[in-house]
Design an enzyme around this catalytic site. Structure first.
Site, PDB file in Angstrom:
ATOM      1  N   GLU A 102      83.548  21.083  39.551  1.00 58.53           N
ATOM      2  CA  GLU A 102      82.385  20.481  40.191  1.00 58.53           C
ATOM      3  C   GLU A 102      81.229  20.369  39.197  1.00 58.53           C
ATOM      4  O   GLU A 102      81.028  21.235  38.352  1.00 58.53           O
ATOM      5  CB  GLU A 102      81.971  21.327  41.406  1.00 58.53           C
ATOM      6  CG  GLU A 102      83.027  21.245  42.493  1.00 58.53           C
ATOM      7  CD  GLU A 102      82.689  22.039  43.744  1.00 58.53           C
ATOM      8  OE1 GLU A 102      83.033  21.555  44.834  1.00 58.53           O
ATOM      9  OE2 GLU A 102      82.096  23.124  43.644  1.00 58.53           O
ATOM     10  N   CYS A 126      73.944  19.738  36.243  1.00 56.11           N
ATOM     11  CA  CYS A 126      74.467  21.107  36.189  1.00 56.11           C
ATOM     12  C   CYS A 126      75.969  20.999  35.936  1.00 56.11           C
ATOM     13  O   CYS A 126      76.718  20.462  36.749  1.00 56.11           O
ATOM     14  CB  CYS A 126      74.163  21.832  37.497  1.00 56.11           C
ATOM     15  SG  CYS A 126      74.778  23.516  37.534  1.00 56.11           S
ATOM     16  N   CYS A 162      86.036  31.241  36.923  1.00 56.12           N
ATOM     17  CA  CYS A 162      85.242  32.116  36.062  1.00 56.12           C
ATOM     18  C   CYS A 162      85.836  33.515  36.113  1.00 56.12           C
ATOM     19  O   CYS A 162      86.304  33.955  37.157  1.00 56.12           O
ATOM     20  CB  CYS A 162      83.791  32.148  36.550  1.00 56.12           C
ATOM     21  SG  CYS A 162      82.674  33.073  35.454  1.00 56.12           S
ATOM     22  N   CYS A 201      81.107  38.107  39.329  1.00 56.40           N
ATOM     23  CA  CYS A 201      79.843  38.647  39.834  1.00 56.40           C
ATOM     24  C   CYS A 201      79.939  38.761  41.360  1.00 56.40           C
ATOM     25  O   CYS A 201      80.492  37.883  42.023  1.00 56.40           O
ATOM     26  CB  CYS A 201      78.672  37.768  39.404  1.00 56.40           C
ATOM     27  SG  CYS A 201      78.499  37.720  37.598  1.00 56.40           S
ATOM     28  N   CYS A 214      78.826  35.771  43.740  1.00 58.11           N
ATOM     29  CA  CYS A 214      79.084  34.387  43.324  1.00 58.11           C
ATOM     30  C   CYS A 214      80.442  33.921  43.819  1.00 58.11           C
ATOM     31  O   CYS A 214      81.460  34.574  43.603  1.00 58.11           O
ATOM     32  CB  CYS A 214      79.013  34.284  41.798  1.00 58.11           C
ATOM     33  SG  CYS A 214      79.335  32.626  41.174  1.00 58.11           S
ATOM     34  N   CYS A 265      73.336  27.157  43.690  1.00 60.01           N
ATOM     35  CA  CYS A 265      73.782  28.147  42.707  1.00 60.01           C
ATOM     36  C   CYS A 265      74.824  29.074  43.303  1.00 60.01           C
ATOM     37  O   CYS A 265      74.653  29.615  44.385  1.00 60.01           O
ATOM     38  CB  CYS A 265      72.614  29.011  42.262  1.00 60.01           C
ATOM     39  SG  CYS A 265      71.365  28.094  41.416  1.00 60.01           S
TER      40      CYS A 265
HETATM   41  N1  SAH Z   1      78.169  32.342  34.095  1.00 62.78           N
HETATM   42  C1  SAH Z   1      76.862  31.870  33.748  1.00 62.78           C
HETATM   43  C2  SAH Z   1      76.682  30.429  34.149  1.00 62.78           C
HETATM   44  C3  SAH Z   1      76.729  30.178  35.650  1.00 62.78           C
HETATM   45  S1  SAH Z   1      75.098  30.055  36.148  1.00 62.78           S
HETATM   46  C4  SAH Z   1      75.830  32.770  34.344  1.00 62.78           C
HETATM   47  O1  SAH Z   1      76.166  33.600  35.171  1.00 62.78           O
HETATM   48  O2  SAH Z   1      74.673  32.706  33.936  1.00 62.78           O
HETATM   49  C5  SAH Z   1      75.126  30.326  37.791  1.00 62.78           C
HETATM   50  C6  SAH Z   1      73.772  30.863  38.232  1.00 62.78           C
HETATM   51  O3  SAH Z   1      73.784  30.938  39.660  1.00 62.78           O
HETATM   52  C7  SAH Z   1      73.573  32.282  37.728  1.00 62.78           C
HETATM   53  O4  SAH Z   1      72.248  32.589  37.459  1.00 62.78           O
HETATM   54  C8  SAH Z   1      74.094  33.043  38.916  1.00 62.78           C
HETATM   55  O5  SAH Z   1      73.687  34.343  38.887  1.00 62.78           O
HETATM   56  C9  SAH Z   1      73.554  32.242  40.060  1.00 62.78           C
HETATM   57  N2  SAH Z   1      74.255  32.514  41.319  1.00 62.78           N
HETATM   58  C10 SAH Z   1      75.545  32.844  41.470  1.00 62.78           C
HETATM   59  N3  SAH Z   1      75.832  33.054  42.753  1.00 62.78           N
HETATM   60  C11 SAH Z   1      74.702  32.835  43.452  1.00 62.78           C
HETATM   61  C12 SAH Z   1      74.383  32.865  44.834  1.00 62.78           C
HETATM   62  N4  SAH Z   1      75.280  33.171  45.762  1.00 62.78           N
HETATM   63  N5  SAH Z   1      73.114  32.587  45.184  1.00 62.78           N
HETATM   64  C13 SAH Z   1      72.202  32.263  44.248  1.00 62.78           C
HETATM   65  N6  SAH Z   1      72.459  32.194  42.948  1.00 62.78           N
HETATM   66  C14 SAH Z   1      73.693  32.486  42.541  1.00 62.78           C
END
Ligand code: SAH
Length: 359
Positions: A96, A109, A116, A120, A123, A339
């Site tokens: 995506e 984006c 991944c 986390c 996420c 995000c």
């Molecule tokens: N792996 C890299 C690039 C992905 S960025 C990184 O983690 O920085 C994705 C962004 O969205 C990151 O800042 C992540 O923490 C944020 N994110 C992930 N899950 C989210 C959620 N459920 N709500 C809000 N932000 C989220």
């Protein structure tokens, strides 16, 4: 005669590499620049239409090269103008990419991996696990497809590597993609318009500091202590908060440039006033700005979004400690383009891919 399989994919060649290939085949190197201008600047991929090249050369290009482009399989538009693209790659895998209008500029984006490995806790992409890395051509291909689909040729845009994947976990292809994007004969993107977001994969972060095309840096921090961060970002058990902040302090920044620290706010977990004060102490002396991201909640994510009051209170404490703070407006939530909400269902993983964890 070349078979499909033996044809070189132009999408995977940086300009110097294309020059070398042309040279080896008895052509002038400068044709690489012409070809790049057709492919990236003008969006023309059919060699027959490259009218500043000789007929014979065009025919040879068509015979000996391919130019892979991800295919748009679905497009969804949010009420706020955000658009999510589902793209199919050469091997049938899907990723995506998201277009976010006027933030204040246009932003793409872009994904760097299918899935991944970082896992986390909040996420959705992390739930997929890593399926595979994207190639440089597939990373740049997302930009090419979005420019065309949105009729944005000639329009300025920013790129954030904040889609699916951890860019520093796919280091070589991500850097190659940045060089193709920055090529003066291609999109000629200023690295200042590109932001790489990472959970803080060291030593790749140290390596990034020495790259010729250096993007802006965003660190997904999310918590000020190892105890808290270790629960949210598994990689933190390997590279802790102090180590990451140290690397950030050493990171070469151009004048007036700052590192963005992303902080996903989770109700009752990392949104308390003492968390804000700890964060402020941690970032004292770092050229930083903090981007607070109230959680985009989803089924399967065991956290809740904090109240607006909690977010405001947190932001105010940071501001009182002289930090620059912004609160990220959630875009495209109605189409799951926000995000951490990028996930492609139903991708089968091989056993080897399931084993491809990073720790
Ligand atoms: N792996 C890299 C690039 C992905 S960025 C990184 O983690 O920085 C994705 C962004 O969205 C990151 O800042 C992540 O923490 C944020 N994110 C992930 N899950 C989210 C959620 N459920 N709500 C809000 N932000 C989220």
């Amino acid at each position: 005669m070349s078979t499909e399989a033996s044809r070189l994919d132009l999408a995977e060649l940086e300009r110097p590499a294309l020059e070398a290939v042309l040279d080896a085949r008895g052509h002038q190197r400068f044709h690489a620049g012409q070809i790049f201008r057709w492919l990236y600047l003008r969006g023309v991929s059919d060699p027959a239409a490259m009218t500043d090249l000789s007929r014979e050369f065009r025919a040879e290009l068509a015979r000996t090269f391919t130019f892979s482009t991800p295919e748009v399989v679905q497009r969804e538009k949010s009420i706020d103008g955000t658009e999510k693209f589902l793209l199919r790659l050469g091997d049938g895998r899907t990723i995506e990419s998201v277009f976010i209008p006027d933030t204040p500029s246009m932003t793409f984006c872009i994904s760097t991996q299918v899935g991944c490995a970082m896992a986390c806790a909040f996420c959705l992409t992390g739930k997929m696990g890593l399926v595979r890395n994207l190639t440089a051509g597939e990373i740049v291909g997302q930009v090419r497809v979005l420019v065309d689909a949105l009729a944005m040729r000639g329009t300025r845009f920013n790129i954030v590597l904040m889609g699916m994947g951890e860019p520093l976990h796919n280091y070589a292809e991500t850097m190659k993609a940045l060089r193709i994007l920055a090529d003066p004969n291609g999109f000629a993107m200023s690295p200042r318009r590109i932001t790489l977001s990472t959970v803080g994969l060291l030593p790749a972060l140290e390596k990034l500091a020495r790259e010729p095309v250096m993007p802006n840096l965003a660190i997904s921090l999310h918590a000020p202590t190892d105890e808290q961060r270790g629960e949210l970002v598994p990689l933190n058990r390997k590279h802790g908060v102090a180590e990451i902040i140290d690397a950030c302090k050493r990171f070469p920044l151009k004048r007036r440039n700052r590192i963005t620290f992303e902080y996903v706010m989770l109700a009752g977990v990392n949104d308390r006033p003492e968390d804000a004060r700890r964060l402020a102490r941690l970032l004292a002396g770092v050229k930083s700005k903090v981007n607070l991201i109230p959680l985009n909640a989803a089924a399967g994510i065991p956290f809740e979004r904090p109240s607006d009051e909690a977010v405001d209170r947190f932001a105010k404490i940071l501001a009182d400690h002289h930090l620059t703070v912004s609160v990220r407006k959630s875009r495209g939530r109605d189409i799951r383009a926000a995000c951490g909400q990028l996930i492609v269902e139903g991708q089968k993983k091989s056993a080897a891919q399931q084993l491809a964890v990073i720790m």
